[in-house]
Design an enzyme around this catalytic site. Sequence first.
Site, PDB file in Angstrom:
ATOM      1  CD  GLU A 126      -1.784  -2.333   1.619  1.00 14.43           C
ATOM      2  OE1 GLU A 126      -0.620  -2.566   1.997  1.00 14.43           O
ATOM      3  OE2 GLU A 126      -2.677  -3.192   1.637  1.00 14.43           O
ATOM      4  CG  HIS A 144     -10.673  -6.198   7.730  1.00 15.11           C
ATOM      5  ND1 HIS A 144      -9.753  -6.640   8.646  1.00 15.11           N
ATOM      6  CD2 HIS A 144     -10.158  -6.514   6.512  1.00 15.11           C
ATOM      7  CE1 HIS A 144      -8.733  -7.205   8.030  1.00 15.11           C
ATOM      8  NE2 HIS A 144      -8.948  -7.144   6.723  1.00 15.11           N
TER       9      HIS A 144
END
Lengths: 382, 324, 327
Positions: free
Chosen positions: B60, B129
Amino acid sequence: MPKLGLTMTEGLLASWRVKPGDQVRAGDVLFVVETEKIATDVEAPSDGKIVSLEVAEGSIVPVGTTVATWIENVMPLDRAASSRGSFSNATRVIATPLARRLARQANIDLKAIRGSGPRGRIKARDVEIAAAQQAVLRAEADASSPAASAAPLSRQQRRPASLSETTVARRMTEAKRNIPHFYVIADADVTRLLKLREELNAAKGEIRLSLTHFVVAAVVKALKRFPDINRVWDANEIVTLDAIDIGLAVMTERGLVAPVLRNADRLGLDGIACACEELVTRARRGRLTEEDLAGGAISVSNVGMFGAAQLIPIINPGQAAILGVAAVRPVFRPDDRGQPSLRQELSLALSCDHRVLDGVSATRFLNAVAEILAQPLTLLRR
Amino acid sequence: MPELRYIRAINQALADALEADPSVILLGEDVSAAGGAFGATRGLRDRFGAERVIDTPISEAALAGAAVGAALSGLKPVLEIMFMDFTTLVMDALVNQAAKARFMFGGQRSVPLVVRTPHGGGLSAGPQHSQCLEAWFAHVPGLKVVCPADPASAYGLLRAAIADPDPVIVVENKALYATKAEVPEVLEPVPIGHAAVIRPGRDLTLVSYGGAVHTCMAAAGILANEGIEAEVVDLRSLQPWDEATVMNSLSRTHRLIVVHEAVEAFGIGAEIAARMADIGFDELDAPILRVGAPFMPVPFSKALERKYLPSADAVVQAARKVLA
Amino acid sequence: MTSSHRAALGENQMLKLYADMLLIRRVEERLGRLFADGEVPGFIHLSIGQEAVPVGVMSALTADDTIASTHRGHGHAIAKGMPLDGFFAELLGCEQGLCRGRGGSMHVADLSIGMLGANGIVGAGLSIALGSALAHQRLRRNAIAVAFFGDGALGEGLLHECLNLASLWRLPLLFVCENNGWSEFSPSAGQITFRLADLVPAYGIPYVASDGNDVVAVSTKAADIVAHVRREGPAVLECFTTRMRGHYEGDAQKYRDPAELEALAARDPIRIAKEYLRRLDVGEERLQDLLTDIDCRIEAAVAAARAGSAPDFETAKADTYTPVDLH
């Protein structure tokens, strides 16, 4: 010049309460403004010092005119030096920002409003209601005498009306507003009646007869002669009463009451006197019942003992007439030969409900009362 | 009017953007062959090729930095970060590089990159999440942040974000991906910075964005049964946010509640409340309330998560409080 | 260093490299004085002693190639062709600066010449160069991107991600490590357990080492490796060089052995380059003329910067992002 009402365009600066150089606190009265409606103290919005006065007392200036210059203190004036207690005791107004803005715009003092929100917080709705109430009060002030309302507020003493006073006020207002009054006035020659009364009262052990007792008895007798007078207006119906019940206006410490003497036609003069005294005693002791106050078509109100030349009373609600009795006064009247003759007379005023009575019948009735009083011996007969 | 799923609206926006501008590329983990973890990029590789719809390793930080470099060198990269929780890994690139470049380089060039990322709970996805971290990005000068609540704005805001010269974080609510709604025949970009009043009302204003907009609509329905008319404002853009529309609504209703799924403390709601308490002070007839998640990580268990997520009932209770 | 390098460069080429290095050196020395005099605000990281790396690498690049730099980036900016007026005006915080006084030393950038900015974050330039290389590749440009980084960045995880991605996508990206042995105030030897030479082959990427203080060595190796990058894909060039000043100006460097600092003079890249010129029989007078010319250019730029105006606050604020039409 502050705008003190929706319609205010100018104001009379009636008096100054400060002079140049004065230190003022928020809430101190700076000056008094008179409008056509009301006199208002204008308070300092915050602490400060007066620099100069720009408008002389007695001047009428448009709204918005600068009437004085002052320096607003950023810090509250000698707050530290002053007694802290007085500040901490001051109740803080809890209001929403919108409520504050609306109050500012409508010139409403939030301190006078009770908040309906959580913890008594004043909300916009509370201010809107207060504004509406204020508008009603203004309208009422418009209707009242300008002279009375223009009197300086500080000279007046105010107290809340008692329950009985409030009741009297409401009933009288209703009566005067709802009953179309008309008035017939006549004089009664009571020369002979007074002599008769004197003779009757000279007898010991008997009840003392008052002029009121004679008047009540005369009214009873006249009603027998004119039964159409004994009627009342009740919700678009004209009710003619069978029984002859007479109201009697009595002044008490708690205010005016008018208990009703029942079936007076069945009583003789003595009986009327006894019943009247019994009612008056109960009235003054506050022992009247609801029932005592109901019924009858006519009342008698005698203020003669206080020296009135004439009394034009207001009809008690539920009735159709009231007879006002004034003081006895000596007058010269021409006798049969045209020579002056000293007579004792009193003035009778009959207030009538035009919905059930008319001028002719009322005049006939009143004349009958006067005649009976002039020939009192008839009262000794049933 | 045709119906469209939220996820399909995003897919269509990406397709239309790829079609309209050859400098647009898509980058992300599993976006190409797999069509995206949530299917947002499904079918795009077949249509536009692997050169423009690029699968990446799980890197990322480098990808976000690469998006900055690519944007400074003529591309319009659209980076998918699979869960908003993973944006912790791209913070340097977004905060220190993308957000600063235009300003720091004296306006020589803007950085036209888009980061798409889903936030939100309700799927028992757990503490790493499910987070709603949009306030972080809205706090950084130089970034723009949008958060669509329905398919039409999902399409429109994404198109606007890709067309925008600056870095834009497009926050999608993953619980909305499967939802359907009617959309206009012709989908149009939705300008950044413009809120929508999606339900008019006179008694109070509910300001919200993303999934919480639907919570507000449900609450407004309950309140309507009690004769209370709540106005619902969908912010759509968080940075910049549409102060004028909120102020306008507040000026009519005089009561404001900000609702979001993100943690209430130090959030978007705090910013809106503070700003409205400033410019809207004289309009307020009640305290401004916030309804958001409690100050705790997003829990996993359904029993816990149900209580964690702001509910329509919580909004109704807040409404009663401001109307008291 | 081999003899073939010396033979490869002619007088003009050598003079050009020398002049570019001298320009960087004189600019930074001037900055050091301006800083000491309080004319340069903030803090500055000088690259004195490392000039051969940017000059050598840039000698192999074209105008279309892009570079991402570090916090020690003055040399990269000037070697890439950043105009002196805009450079000094920026460092003095003026509106006339290349970044209108908003970035300063650590953020000098000139996108018109492919200089994507110095960077305040160690290692951040790696991924920016990676993205730039991706753009070159996808837009089918013949350009490459160069990522400068120091040995301090060897401790950053981003390096691994970028090496992997560059290799995976065969990007036209040259990694240039300026290994000066120092990670800010600490010797890198005490922090990094691996040698880049050992790491890079794991990615399937060519690795080349160079004496970073010998501009001829750097430029020659850069020419080869840049050609490879342009043709084949990523590569790593590690230049072993010397940081002759502190981490930033004003750093007393108490942590450095005085003997180490004394020994640096022998490895001064300007001195080494001068040696080449002497062998090419370039006269001292010519070098003096060069110096005078450079100093004149610098003084003119400093004078212009000093005459510059303060940036306007509202204009700066409005550049936070492209203004949005809010109704």
